[in-house]
Motif scaffolding. Structure first.
Motif, PDB file in Angstrom:
ATOM      1  N   ARG A  32       0.820  -1.230   0.000  1.00 49.53           N
ATOM      2  CA  ARG A  32       0.000   0.000   0.000  1.00 49.53           C
ATOM      3  C   ARG A  32       0.846   1.268   0.000  1.00 49.53           C
ATOM      4  N   SER A  33       1.993   1.246   0.674  1.00 54.53           N
ATOM      5  CA  SER A  33       2.809   2.455   0.740  1.00 54.53           C
ATOM      6  C   SER A  33       3.363   2.812  -0.639  1.00 54.53           C
ATOM      7  N   ASP A  36       0.477   4.180  -2.695  1.00 54.02           N
ATOM      8  CA  ASP A  36       0.163   5.551  -2.293  1.00 54.02           C
ATOM      9  C   ASP A  36       1.156   6.544  -2.905  1.00 54.02           C
ATOM     10  N   VAL A  39       0.224   7.060  -6.457  1.00 53.70           N
ATOM     11  CA  VAL A  39      -0.976   7.894  -6.565  1.00 53.70           C
ATOM     12  C   VAL A  39      -0.634   9.359  -6.309  1.00 53.70           C
ATOM     13  N   ASP A  40       0.277   9.627  -5.386  1.00 52.89           N
ATOM     14  CA  ASP A  40       0.708  11.006  -5.136  1.00 52.89           C
ATOM     15  C   ASP A  40       1.286  11.620  -6.417  1.00 52.89           C
ATOM     16  N   TRP A  94      -6.559   0.979  -5.076  1.00 54.55           N
ATOM     17  CA  TRP A  94      -6.535   2.174  -5.942  1.00 54.55           C
ATOM     18  C   TRP A  94      -7.631   3.155  -5.532  1.00 54.55           C
ATOM     19  N   THR A  96      -9.157   3.493  -2.597  1.00 50.04           N
ATOM     20  CA  THR A  96      -8.878   4.080  -1.283  1.00 50.04           C
ATOM     21  C   THR A  96      -7.785   5.138  -1.366  1.00 50.04           C
ATOM     22  N   SER A  97      -6.759   4.843  -2.147  1.00 49.43           N
ATOM     23  CA  SER A  97      -5.650   5.787  -2.239  1.00 49.43           C
ATOM     24  C   SER A  97      -6.058   7.070  -2.959  1.00 49.43           C
ATOM     25  N   ARG A 100      -8.101   9.834  -1.099  1.00 47.94           N
ATOM     26  CA  ARG A 100      -7.419  10.858  -0.305  1.00 47.94           C
ATOM     27  C   ARG A 100      -7.462  12.207  -1.002  1.00 47.94           C
TER      28      ARG A 100
END
Length: 371
Positions: A32-33, A36, A39-40, A94, A96-97, A100
């Motif tokens: 997940r990290s 993420d 995604v950032d 995807w 959930t990320s 944000r």
């Protein structure tokens, strides 16, 4: 900055492919990290004004750990089982990320038939275009739970290249565990004892002379060979490509300052010609004599019956067939105007010798693409 990097950096519509190794590992499955962080980088590019479509590998890799498997499965049934578990986890991760950033994610699962079949091809295009117009992030993957060995894309690098053309993207970015194209394996010395060197830009086929590309790793089906093939496919269709490491995603998506770039051909192939050359399944072949090879494959003339020496396959009017020379080399592809049985009756005959209903070209010049 080169013109190619500048074009990718300023592209308003891009397709970004994420490799399995960038998202998963054998022990813990989905990371997940790392997702993420990707995604950032994707969000930063979208915030700068670009439309982004994600092609995500990792479904099978994400299902390996939950099912207690110790390595990537090789048999089709276990691959499909792992994909059915991993696809759910991957889509949720995807969604959930991106949540944000208040982004909605839409999952699009495709098989090779969805691209090779013209009607399915158009439906996939409309779905992706509509998701973009609704400001949702499309996350595309091969539908591993139903795809068979016979109808697979082979790897998500090729899928990404096909999607890039499908949506008329301005650029394609391939992110994985390699930081670019090298003259050989960067982990090993070359035949001359020297280390492999990074190729910063590929302007044409001559830049690839002597390049050695390997196959995929433990979690993926790709490897440098598939990435190179996908980059050439996309650039041939008029889409510039950046190949870079997922660890460098921020730089790749910000200003294309990392990795290897592939220049696009000056003119983008039409949707129909691209489909004929790269997406459609060939259902047969026609053997051409030397004169027909020159006229049809080199000078783009329509294929007449007089130039055909043999017919192979059980195709129908409207299907795509390969055009091969007497040595068996594929010289082009085209949409055939007759059924295989009709073409077999027409072989070697001049137009005047044929019945009136068989006097059209076997393949019209507008439906031909050279190899």
């Amino acid at each position: 900055m080169s013109d190619v990097r500048a074009a990718i950096a300023s592209a308003r519509s891009i397709v970004v492919k994420i490799g399995s190794s960038a998202l998963t590992d054998l022990e813990s499955g989905l990371d997940r990290s790392r997702l993420d962080a990707l995604v950032d980088a994707l969000e930063a590019r979208m915030a700068a004004g670009s439309d982004v479509i994600v092609v995500s590998s990792g479904a099978i890799g994400a299902g390996i750990a939950p099912l207690g498997l110790r390595k990537r499965p090789t048999d089709l049934a276990t691959k499909q089982a792992a994909a059915s578990v991993g696809q759910l986890a991957l889509a949720h991760a995807w969604g959930t990320s991106f949540a944000r950033y208040r982004r909605v994610v839409g999952q699009v699962l495709l098989t090779a038939d969805d691209i090779s079949n013209r009607a399915h091809h158009a439906n996939a295009q409309r779905t992706l275009d509509r998701l973009r117009s609704l400001h949702a992030v499309a996350v595309v993957n091969e539908n591993d739970t139903v795809a068979t060995n016979e109808i697979r894309f082979g790897d998500n690098d090729r899928l990404a290249a096909l999607v890039a053309h499908l949506v008329s993207a301005d650029a394609l970015v391939l992110l994985s565990d390699v930081d670019g194209l090298y003259t050989g394996d960067p982990r090993k010395p070359g035949p001359d004892g020297r280390p492999a060197t990074l190729i910063a830009e590929v302007s044409g086929p001559d830049d690839l002379d002597g390049v050695i590309a390997g196959s995929g790793g433990a979690l993926g089906t790709g490897g440098m060979a598939s990435k190179l093939a996908a980059a050439r496919l996309a650039s041939d269709s008029g889409v510039p490509v950046l190949l870079a490491s997922a660890a460098d995603a921020a730089g790749a998506l910000r200003d294309a300052s990392v990795g290897t770039v592939f220049a696009a051909r000056p003119e983008r192939l039409s949707a129909r010609r691209f489909w004929v050359r790269h997406a459609a399944e060939s259902l047969g072949s026609l053997v051409l004599d030397d004169g027909a090879v020159q006229a049809v494959c080199l000078r783009r003339r329509s294929l007449l019956a007089a130039g055909v020496t043999a017919v192979h396959g059980n195709f129908s009017s409207g299907d795509v067939v390969d055009l091969v020379d007497t040595a068996g080399t594929v010289r082009g592809r085209g949409v055939v105007a007759y059924d295989a049985d009709d073409v077999a009756r027409m072989i070697g005959r001049s137009t005047d010798e044929l019945p009136s209903d068989l006097r059209r070209p076997i393949i019209h010049a507008d439906d031909l693409v050279p190899a």
